[in-house]
Design a protein around this motif. Structure first.
Motif, short mmCIF file in Angstrom:
data_model
loop_
_atom_site.label_atom_id
_atom_site.label_comp_id
_atom_site.label_asym_id
_atom_site.label_seq_id
_atom_site.Cartn_x
_atom_site.Cartn_y
_atom_site.Cartn_z
N VAL A 91 0.99 -1.30 0.07
CA VAL A 91 -0.06 -0.02 0.17
C VAL A 91 0.92 1.18 -0.02
O VAL A 91 2.07 1.33 0.65
CB VAL A 91 -0.98 -0.19 1.40
CG1 VAL A 91 -1.87 1.19 1.37
CG2 VAL A 91 -1.82 -1.15 1.13
N GLU A 101 -2.88 5.92 0.66
CA GLU A 101 -3.84 5.35 -0.20
C GLU A 101 -4.54 4.36 0.57
O GLU A 101 -4.11 3.63 1.50
CB GLU A 101 -2.81 4.29 -1.31
CG GLU A 101 -3.73 3.54 -2.09
CD GLU A 101 -2.59 2.82 -3.15
OE1 GLU A 101 -2.86 2.81 -4.38
OE2 GLU A 101 -1.60 2.11 -2.57
N THR A 102 -5.72 4.22 0.19
CA THR A 102 -6.63 3.25 0.85
C THR A 102 -6.37 1.68 0.69
O THR A 102 -5.51 1.50 -0.51
CB THR A 102 -8.08 3.29 0.74
OG1 THR A 102 -8.44 2.84 -0.71
CG2 THR A 102 -8.51 4.85 1.16
N THR A 103 -6.50 0.76 1.35
CA THR A 103 -6.27 -0.77 0.88
C THR A 103 -7.06 -1.18 -0.16
O THR A 103 -6.52 -1.67 -1.21
CB THR A 103 -6.41 -1.77 1.93
OG1 THR A 103 -7.74 -1.50 2.63
CG2 THR A 103 -5.44 -1.42 3.13
N GLU A 104 -8.36 -0.53 -0.41
CA GLU A 104 -9.16 -0.99 -1.35
C GLU A 104 -8.51 -0.29 -2.92
O GLU A 104 -8.68 -0.94 -3.86
CB GLU A 104 -10.50 -0.59 -1.16
CG GLU A 104 -11.60 -0.83 -2.22
CD GLU A 104 -12.83 -0.56 -2.11
OE1 GLU A 104 -13.62 0.06 -2.83
OE2 GLU A 104 -13.27 -0.46 -0.83
N HIS A 105 -8.24 0.88 -2.81
CA HIS A 105 -7.64 1.56 -3.97
C HIS A 105 -6.25 0.69 -4.24
O HIS A 105 -6.06 0.69 -5.49
CB HIS A 105 -7.31 3.10 -3.75
CG HIS A 105 -6.87 3.64 -4.97
ND1 HIS A 105 -5.31 3.84 -5.31
CD2 HIS A 105 -7.06 4.25 -6.00
CE1 HIS A 105 -5.20 4.36 -6.19
NE2 HIS A 105 -6.37 4.57 -6.97
N ALA A 106 -5.53 0.43 -3.23
CA ALA A 106 -4.26 -0.35 -3.43
C ALA A 106 -4.39 -1.52 -4.44
O ALA A 106 -3.73 -1.98 -5.25
CB ALA A 106 -3.36 -0.43 -2.17
N ARG A 146 -6.87 -2.48 -6.20
CA ARG A 146 -7.36 -2.18 -7.65
C ARG A 146 -6.00 -1.98 -8.64
O ARG A 146 -5.93 -2.16 -9.75
CB ARG A 146 -8.39 -0.96 -7.64
CG ARG A 146 -9.76 -1.29 -7.65
CD ARG A 146 -10.48 -0.05 -8.07
NE ARG A 146 -11.72 -0.50 -7.50
CZ ARG A 146 -12.52 0.15 -6.59
NH1 ARG A 146 -11.62 0.83 -5.53
NH2 ARG A 146 -13.65 -0.07 -6.14
N ARG A 147 -5.24 -1.24 -7.95
CA ARG A 147 -4.12 -0.55 -8.54
C ARG A 147 -3.05 -1.65 -8.73
O ARG A 147 -2.47 -1.96 -9.79
CB ARG A 147 -3.33 0.49 -7.80
CG ARG A 147 -1.96 0.89 -8.29
CD ARG A 147 -1.14 1.96 -7.67
NE ARG A 147 -1.18 1.57 -6.12
CZ ARG A 147 -0.22 0.64 -5.70
NH1 ARG A 147 0.60 -0.18 -6.58
NH2 ARG A 147 -0.23 0.16 -4.33
N LYS A 185 -4.38 -4.08 -11.66
CA LYS A 185 -4.16 -3.35 -12.82
C LYS A 185 -2.77 -3.51 -13.58
O LYS A 185 -2.23 -3.60 -14.63
CB LYS A 185 -4.64 -2.14 -12.81
CG LYS A 185 -4.85 -1.18 -14.21
CD LYS A 185 -5.79 -1.69 -14.98
CE LYS A 185 -6.15 -0.93 -16.36
NZ LYS A 185 -7.08 -1.24 -17.07
N ASP A 229 -9.46 -4.47 -14.84
CA ASP A 229 -10.24 -3.87 -13.72
C ASP A 229 -10.81 -4.88 -13.20
O ASP A 229 -11.35 -5.83 -13.58
CB ASP A 229 -10.95 -2.54 -14.49
CG ASP A 229 -10.37 -1.64 -14.98
OD1 ASP A 229 -9.40 -0.99 -14.16
OD2 ASP A 229 -10.76 -1.18 -15.94
#
Length: 153
Positions: free
Chosen positions: A43, A47-52, A54-55, A58, A64
């Motif tokens: 992470v 950054e949030t863990t949810e965003h991390a 996703r990133r 990708k 996605d």
């Protein structure tokens, strides 16, 4: 910058991991040594863990995903190449929104990826090993695990 602290040969960090699930199968990466592991990574600060997660998905396999519930929080403590690691890992269930790549590149190595039936996980050298049984019987409630594998790839 990753959310990671390194002191001498000890590293502490926070990771976000994706449990990519489809039709009672888990999408895994296979190391050249025949070990299997999940997708994910560090992470970044802020950054949030949810965003991390996703990133990371990708970046690693080019698709996605729909982020589902947080299934497991895992404390990883292991040694690798003379270094000690302590990681807090957030493992999310993910639904792929496209067909994932059949491989990913890590450093100079290309690693194959594959769908594995939940029922076949017990046959694998899987890290973290608790996923061999825990994923198939997950009851929808957040669970906490300690993973103290000595070697990790």
């Amino acid at each position: 910058m990753d959310f990671r602290t390194v002191i001498n040969n000890q590293s502490f960090g926070v990771r976000a991991t994706g449990l990519l699930v489809r039709d009672n199968q888990l999408y895994l990466v296979k190391s050249p040594e025949g070990k299997y592991y999940t997708l994910g990574g560090a992470v970044q600060v802020g950054e949030t863990t949810e965003h991390a997660v996703r990133r990371e998905i990708k970046e690693e396999i080019g698709i996605d995903v729909q982020v589902g519930p947080l299934a497991f929080v895992v404390e990883n403590q292991f040694e690798l190449d003379g270094n000690s690691y302590h990681q807090i890992e957030f493992q999310y269930l993910l639904t792929p929104l496209a067909e994932p790549a059949g491989q990913l590149e890590e450093g100079s190595s290309v690693r194959r990826c594959e769908w594995v039936a939940f029922s076949d996980l017990v046959k694998l050298d899987l890290n973290p090993s608790f996923l061999k049984t825990a994923l198939a019987v997950w009851d929808g409630q957040l669970q906490h695990y300690m993973n103290t594998d000595k070697e990790r790839n």
